[in-house]
Design a protein around this motif. Sequence first.
Motif, short mmCIF file in Angstrom:
data_model
loop_
_atom_site.label_atom_id
_atom_site.label_comp_id
_atom_site.label_asym_id
_atom_site.label_seq_id
_atom_site.Cartn_x
_atom_site.Cartn_y
_atom_site.Cartn_z
N SER A 48 106.84 8.90 15.51
CA SER A 48 106.14 9.72 14.53
C SER A 48 106.91 10.99 14.24
O SER A 48 107.00 11.43 13.09
CB SER A 48 104.74 10.08 15.04
OG SER A 48 103.99 8.91 15.23
N GLN A 88 99.87 8.19 10.86
CA GLN A 88 99.35 7.36 11.94
C GLN A 88 97.82 7.39 11.95
O GLN A 88 97.17 6.42 12.27
CB GLN A 88 99.91 7.91 13.25
CG GLN A 88 99.58 7.10 14.46
CD GLN A 88 100.45 7.52 15.64
OE1 GLN A 88 101.40 8.29 15.49
NE2 GLN A 88 100.14 7.02 16.80
N ASP A 164 103.51 4.93 9.23
CA ASP A 164 103.46 5.22 10.67
C ASP A 164 102.30 4.44 11.30
O ASP A 164 101.15 4.79 11.12
CB ASP A 164 103.30 6.72 10.90
CG ASP A 164 103.64 7.11 12.33
OD1 ASP A 164 103.94 6.21 13.14
OD2 ASP A 164 103.60 8.32 12.63
N GLU A 165 102.63 3.41 12.01
CA GLU A 165 101.65 2.51 12.63
C GLU A 165 100.50 2.18 11.69
O GLU A 165 99.34 2.46 11.97
CB GLU A 165 101.10 3.14 13.92
CG GLU A 165 102.20 3.26 14.95
CD GLU A 165 101.67 3.63 16.33
OE1 GLU A 165 100.55 3.23 16.63
OE2 GLU A 165 102.41 4.29 17.06
MG LIG Z 1 103.27 7.94 16.61
#
Ligand SMILES: [Mg+2]
Lengths: 318, 376
Positions: A48, A88, A164-165
Amino acid sequence: MSASGGPAVLAEALTKKFGDFTAVDHLDLRIERGQVIGFLGPNGAGKSTTIRMLCGLLLPTSGRASVAGFDVGREPEAVREHIGYMSQKFSLYGDLTVRENLRFFGGIYRVRREDFAERMRFAISMAGLEGRQNALVHTLAGGWKQRLALGCAILHRPPVLFLDEPTSGVEPEARRQFWDLIHDLAAEHVTILVSTHYMDEAEYCNQVALIDRGTLIAMGTPSELRGHRLSGQLYELRCSPLGGALKALRGVTGVVEAAIFGDRLHVVLAENAPAGADIRRLLSEHGIQADLPRRIMPSLEDVFVQLVSRGAEHRVTA
Amino acid sequence: MFGRLSVMLFKEFIQLRRDRWMMFRLIVPLFIQMVVFGYAATFTVHHVATAVLDLDQSQASRSLISHFVATSRFDIVDMARNQRQITRDIVHDRAVVAIVIHAGFSQDLESGRAAPLQVIVDGTNSNTALIALGYLSQITSQFSAEWAARAISLNVSAVRPETGIRLEPLPWFNEGLNERWFFIPGVIGTLTLLQVVSLTAFAVVREREVGTLEQIMVSPIRPFEFILGKTVPFFLIGFGDIALVTAFGLLWFRVPFVGDPLVMLGGSSLFLMAAVGMGLLLSTFSRTQQQAFALNFFLLNPFFILSGFAFPIAAMPRFLQWFTMINPLRYFLVVIRAVFLKGVGVDVLWPQLLALAALAGVMLTVSVLRFRKSLE
Ligand SMILES: [Mg+2]
Ligand SMILES: Nc1ncnc2c1ncn2[C@@H]1O[C@H](COP(=O)(O)OP(=O)(O)OP(=O)(O)O)[C@@H](O)[C@H]1O
């Protein structure tokens, strides 16, 4: 400025320190246009943080990076015009409707009026939210939310996309649908950088970057990583107890690596390793019941485990 | 720029409208404050429980006691027979005030000597005690003036007419010394400050907490577009507050408004700018809404107490008086009370308006700078 030619993302010795702690350590990265790049790494690896620096949300402590041909430090505004970002944490407005969220982000990115209606329709159908345009976003289930977030992130048709994820906490079916969307975008030459915890998702990427403790430990296509990175042959070993077997095997000549995978062991054996029957005997001397080792195709996870542990040893001896 | 700003504003107002608690948070405190300060907050003291010990038992002492009873300020709850009883009354909270008339009271009066009167007050509630003491001395001096006048008319040679100073109160601007008139304009300032500061701070902190702030910050939006989008709505809400409380005060409580509405408009604008600046500043010190709430609570209380809303600034210790200099509420209260009750204009109020403008400028600049840094 340049929007053509050159890599989509370029990072040179990119470093981020939080106080004494180095979250990202001299990371070099080069991503060609139209690629889907998977960022793989354990919790706290610095995925991240790297993405946030590339988006201009965090200032690097040192090093430099450029995205879509623009320097992240010197031309942050131009970078922002050319990227899409999904953080995220889910970050649309839950108290706004689907349509209102799209309007808002369309307006913030100043999508032209004549393009907007078309793109909103596209985003809604992409998310599978036809007929639910007026639903409040917090009432949507995970998969729809994520696809809508992706729709919002690409309203301005950015050439580079940072996710991000995006699929964490989403059920498998929705994850698969999400990856279909990613590939559709890649087919339109969008460069996409996706971080993930799921090893199986890495197989969907053109390139995989393995990140551990702030450093890039390997990068390549999934098959490259699988094929060349393992120094030996991979075997699966059913045995019990697992912990005792792990201890017994480590240190045996020819056993390059042993790790627990679910209810069994994965063992990497070099040329000079004992034969399968010998291993079984060796284990039974330690009071461990075991089947014969079975040769298997390595997964990315195997590669990853080996690389991470190698990195750790390296760091310990260094 | 206008495009993005209007998108921000539009979004903010949809969110405000959709927040079910918002209307409640906006309107209910307003009415509670109006009722509390319109009806309950009063410095006047009525029906003070009073014990009397009359050791003189003369015509003069009885006349004095009847003077106390004649006003509704004092209720005689006990005609005590000795000092012990008086003490018990005070200790057991039966009486707040005790008056002891010593034997020889009337003789002293007749012979023109000073006649001492002992008054005991329960100082636990110092405010009530002080006010009651004030009434007591008023009533006794009235009594002695009457006594003196009667003595002259009876031509009692021993008594000289009283030649002391008599105070004749002549309040300007609020002839009835109506506390409501004093408080209602004050409520406008305190309530608006509370709402605008907390709404602004919460709106920003919520976006930070939820993560939408980050999502906005990767867009090409400029910081000042975002800041305006986050402050203008609450600036407008502040104006709504001021208008509503003013209307309520004028129509319901009949507070006079003798000044220039334009002065009020100007003063309010500057005050509201300072308030949104404070809210923004506060938001840069809080990561979560809880933190913002706590900060809000601890910071705003001193701002209220040190504003002159209820307690006079002139009576505060010097270092606290210095603090009031950076309190926008202090200046705004002067402006708003003056506009309501005195009708004075910019020629008189310019120092306050200037101070408000300076504070607004400083608060906004500091908060914007800090806010931009906090986005890193
Ligand atoms: Mg992360
Ligand atoms: N603002 C910050 N201040 C201090 N430390 C931070 C900050 N942000 C991240 N870190 C630390 O930096 C390290 C890397 O964090 P990062 O979020 O980049 O990891 P990640 O690879 O994304 O992990 P995850 O898979 O859990 O999301 C972590 O140890 C984290 O605690």
